[in-house]
Write a protein that holds these residues in place. Structure first.
Motif, PDB file in Angstrom:
ATOM      1  N   UNK A  86       0.855  -1.185   0.000  1.00 49.39           N
ATOM      2  CA  UNK A  86       0.000   0.000   0.000  1.00 49.39           C
ATOM      3  C   UNK A  86       0.889   1.232   0.000  1.00 49.39           C
ATOM      4  N   UNK A  87       0.609   2.162  -0.897  1.00 47.41           N
ATOM      5  CA  UNK A  87       1.378   3.400  -0.921  1.00 47.41           C
ATOM      6  C   UNK A  87       0.550   4.498  -1.582  1.00 47.41           C
ATOM      7  N   UNK A  88       1.170   5.641  -1.827  1.00 44.82           N
ATOM      8  CA  UNK A  88       0.457   6.756  -2.455  1.00 44.82           C
ATOM      9  C   UNK A  88       1.068   7.066  -3.818  1.00 44.82           C
ATOM     10  N   UNK A  89       0.643   8.179  -4.409  1.00 42.30           N
ATOM     11  CA  UNK A  89       1.100   8.549  -5.760  1.00 42.30           C
ATOM     12  C   UNK A  89       2.609   8.737  -5.838  1.00 42.30           C
ATOM     13  N   UNK A  90       3.207   9.200  -4.754  1.00 39.59           N
ATOM     14  CA  UNK A  90       4.633   9.505  -4.775  1.00 39.59           C
ATOM     15  C   UNK A  90       5.483   8.268  -5.026  1.00 39.59           C
ATOM     16  N   UNK A  91       5.154   7.181  -4.334  1.00 44.72           N
ATOM     17  CA  UNK A  91       5.984   5.986  -4.421  1.00 44.72           C
ATOM     18  C   UNK A  91       5.463   4.934  -5.398  1.00 44.72           C
ATOM     19  N   UNK A  92       4.254   5.117  -5.896  1.00 47.47           N
ATOM     20  CA  UNK A  92       3.696   4.132  -6.826  1.00 47.47           C
ATOM     21  C   UNK A  92       4.604   3.894  -8.047  1.00 47.47           C
ATOM     22  N   UNK A  93       5.165   4.942  -8.677  1.00 46.88           N
ATOM     23  CA  UNK A  93       6.056   4.697  -9.818  1.00 46.88           C
ATOM     24  C   UNK A  93       7.295   3.888  -9.434  1.00 46.88           C
ATOM     25  N   UNK A  94       7.802   4.125  -8.232  1.00 52.32           N
ATOM     26  CA  UNK A  94       8.960   3.363  -7.755  1.00 52.32           C
ATOM     27  C   UNK A  94       8.603   1.892  -7.623  1.00 52.32           C
ATOM     28  N   UNK A  95       7.418   1.633  -7.082  1.00 50.51           N
ATOM     29  CA  UNK A  95       6.960   0.249  -6.928  1.00 50.51           C
ATOM     30  C   UNK A  95       6.780  -0.433  -8.277  1.00 50.51           C
ATOM     31  N   UNK A  96       6.238   0.311  -9.220  1.00 49.53           N
ATOM     32  CA  UNK A  96       6.038  -0.259 -10.564  1.00 49.53           C
ATOM     33  C   UNK A  96       7.370  -0.633 -11.212  1.00 49.53           C
ATOM     34  N   UNK A  97       8.429   0.106 -10.881  1.00 55.40           N
ATOM     35  CA  UNK A  97       9.735  -0.169 -11.497  1.00 55.40           C
ATOM     36  C   UNK A  97      10.370  -1.447 -10.972  1.00 55.40           C
ATOM     37  N   UNK A  98      10.004  -1.864  -9.748  1.00 59.88           N
ATOM     38  CA  UNK A  98      10.618  -3.067  -9.175  1.00 59.88           C
ATOM     39  C   UNK A  98       9.659  -4.255  -9.091  1.00 59.88           C
ATOM     40  N   UNK A  99       8.375  -4.012  -9.306  1.00 65.66           N
ATOM     41  CA  UNK A  99       7.373  -5.077  -9.186  1.00 65.66           C
ATOM     42  C   UNK A  99       7.674  -6.302 -10.052  1.00 65.66           C
ATOM     43  N   UNK A 100       8.206  -6.131 -11.283  1.00 69.38           N
ATOM     44  CA  UNK A 100       8.507  -7.319 -12.087  1.00 69.38           C
ATOM     45  C   UNK A 100       9.477  -8.290 -11.420  1.00 69.38           C
ATOM     46  N   UNK A 101      10.276  -7.808 -10.453  1.00 69.74           N
ATOM     47  CA  UNK A 101      11.220  -8.682  -9.748  1.00 69.74           C
ATOM     48  C   UNK A 101      10.592  -9.351  -8.539  1.00 69.74           C
ATOM     49  N   UNK A 102       9.300  -9.072  -8.299  1.00 67.05           N
ATOM     50  CA  UNK A 102       8.621  -9.595  -7.106  1.00 67.05           C
ATOM     51  C   UNK A 102       7.401 -10.404  -7.520  1.00 67.05           C
ATOM     52  N   UNK A 103       7.625 -11.625  -7.975  1.00 68.18           N
ATOM     53  CA  UNK A 103       6.521 -12.464  -8.460  1.00 68.18           C
ATOM     54  C   UNK A 103       5.528 -12.799  -7.354  1.00 68.18           C
ATOM     55  N   UNK A 104       5.983 -12.736  -6.102  1.00 65.24           N
ATOM     56  CA  UNK A 104       5.128 -13.051  -4.952  1.00 65.24           C
ATOM     57  C   UNK A 104       4.162 -11.910  -4.633  1.00 65.24           C
ATOM     58  N   UNK A 105       4.423 -10.696  -5.157  1.00 63.99           N
ATOM     59  CA  UNK A 105       3.574  -9.536  -4.881  1.00 63.99           C
ATOM     60  C   UNK A 105       2.301  -9.641  -5.718  1.00 63.99           C
TER      61      UNK A 105
END
Length: 500
Positions: A86-105
């Motif tokens: 869970x996060x807000x607009x500020x960190x959402x792009x950061x999460x999107x950049x690393x999400x492909x490395x987190x198959x469990x997410x």
């Protein structure tokens, strides 16, 4: 997520929250769980709602600060195997950049007024949730929350608390140290990513029925803090010694704190001079508290006690606190030793469960009949405790715990750095700051040192959380080492602090 699953927002094994308090420029006032007598001002209450939702569904909450970089977040995700974030607009792009490395997410929840592809809307889900809900029956030793905390070596470790240790244990903070009642309004300035927020902004206030005040300040601003204390009915104020050091530099005679009754400080030792200046201007004492992410309040100066400037008070009712030697034997009053908590024959229920998936690190905390805090101190003949220093190399700057290994790792990634050692350095405002001793690669020794220092500082800010960057950098030809090749940080630290 199926429609039938939306009656509870968080049906996942683990959940990682990054600055779920999402702020807007407008002022909003909403009550949260009115039966618990909690009220929020000036900010959105999603962070508190997430805490309550996780408690009710048996979900493990892992808070994190918004200052974390992509690398920090990736490490936490991969280590915890969190299934929801869970996060807000500020960190959402950061999460999107690393999400492909987190198959469990599996699920990403956004706190925002705007839609984002691949994210579910927390507000929308909340509005669709049924008011009918049966809480999961959790056991007292079931995991409730995990905080990542820095150590001297390796990456931050996962400090696990149970529904008992924090859920009930923090009663000691609210009742005895914060001295809260149903008539009080508490303002605790801690970042929601730190355990201090659980200490003071969730459980301690909740169990005492007190009101929690929240103010959105992207950066600590002394005038804003003083105006807020003067204009709102805040009766209890808790902040870090760094903040008090900044506040007493202002002209406090311009402000009247008509409702303020109780001031507290934690996170690092507070200077007696600052306490004197604050009392001279406000008429109020500052009551110091001492504890760790692994504990609830270990010791403190409680209301009604005589204050000994420089001492952080006496043991809290939760613990039998002693000063022990390296073998775990209690030392005589006035003798320096390890600050420790007795855990035998019965381990206190409010002590942390352990470091998740790391029994070796957990075992290292115990010696004989005691849990060692990792801090050195003295107990005087009256039972007051005095902080001497940390037994390890962790740097405590403005309330932030910073592991030297993390900063050294960041520095070594720069092509100019051959080797580095990071220690604490005294600072009049922050108490301690990060200082790096750097051995340069030969091709960089002729570079302009001032420019190189600025470049290394920018580099560290990009690689890891900005608060960890070295505010001081000194270039050296070599680092002091033991015969086996280990860096003697203690020698560098003693040099910084003028110790022999």
């Amino acid at each position: 997520m199926k429609t039938s699953d939306r009656s509870t927002i968080h049906k996942f094994l683990s959940i990682l929250t990054l600055q779920t308090m999402c702020w807007t420029s407008g002022q909003r006032e909403r009550s949260v769980e009115k039966n618990h007598q909690t009220q929020l001002f000036g900010g959105l209450p999603e962070w508190w709602l997430v805490n309550v939702a996780c408690l009710r569904t048996g979900t493990v909450l892992i808070p994190g600060t918004s200052q974390l970089t992509a690398r920090d977040i990736l490490h936490r995700l991969c280590t915890s195997k969190a299934k929801c974030i869970i996060t807000d607009d500020t960190l959402a792009p950061v999460l999107d950049s690393i999400a492909p490395e987190c198959s469990f997410l599996k699920t990403k929840l956004l706190v925002s007024d705007r839609k984002r592809e691949g994210w579910m809307d927390l507000g929308e889900l909340s509005s669709m949730a049924s008011s009918d809900h049966t809480c999961v029956e959790t056991k007292s030793d079931d995991p409730m929350t995990i905080f990542f905390t820095s150590g001297t070596t390796g990456s931050p470790k996962m400090t696990q608390h149970s529904h008992c240790s924090f859920g009930i244990g923090l009663n000691v903070n609210g009742r005895y140290w914060l001295d809260l009642t149903e008539r009080d309004v508490l303002w605790n300035t801690s970042d929601t990513g730190w355990a201090k927020t659980a200490w003071s902004s969730v459980f301690a206030a909740w169990v005492q029925g007190a009101c929690v005040f929240v103010h959105h300040m992207p950066r600590f601003e002394t005038k804003t803090v003083l105006e807020t204390l003067a204009n709102y009915p805040i009766s209890t104020f808790c902040t870090a010694p760094t903040a008090y050091r900044m506040l007493v530099q202002e002209d406090l005679s311009r402000y009247r704190f008509q409702n303020l009754q109780h001031c507290l400080s934690a996170g690092e030792p507070i200077n007696p001079e600052v306490m004197e200046k604050w009392k001279a201007s406000t008429g109020l004492n500052i009551y110091e508290g001492y504890g760790q992410t692994e504990t609830v309040l270990i010791a403190g100066t409680f209301k009604g006690m005589d204050i000994k400037p420089g001492s952080f008070g006496k043991p809290s009712p939760a613990y039998d606190v002693q000063v022990v030697d390296d073998a775990g034997k209690v030392v005589a009053p006035g003798t320096e030793g390890n600050l420790a908590i007795r855990v035998k024959p019965v381990k206190p229920f409010c002590l942390f469960t352990g470091y998740t998936d790391d029994p070796e690190r957990t075992a290292q905390c115990y010696r004989g009949d005691f849990y060692l805090t990792g801090d050195r101190g003295i107990m005087d003949k009256d039972g007051y405790l005095w902080f001497v220093g940390r037994a390890d190399d962790v740097i405590l700057s403005a309330g932030y715990r910073i592991g030297p290994f993390e900063v050294e790792n960041a520095l070594i990634e720069h092509e100019a750095v051959a080797e580095s050692a990071v220690v604490s350095s005294p600072d009049p405002v922050r108490g301690e700051i990060v200082k790096a001793f750097v051995v340069l690669n030969p091709t960089f020794k002729s570079h302009n040192h001032d420019q190189l220092i600025a470049e290394l500082q920018r580099h560290v800010k990009k690689v890891t959380a900005p608060y960890k960057y070295p505010r001081k950098i000194e270039f050296v030809e070599q680092l002091p080492k033991t015969v086996s090749g280990k860096i003697r940080r203690v020698e560098l630290r003693n040099k910084e602090w003028g110790r022999s």
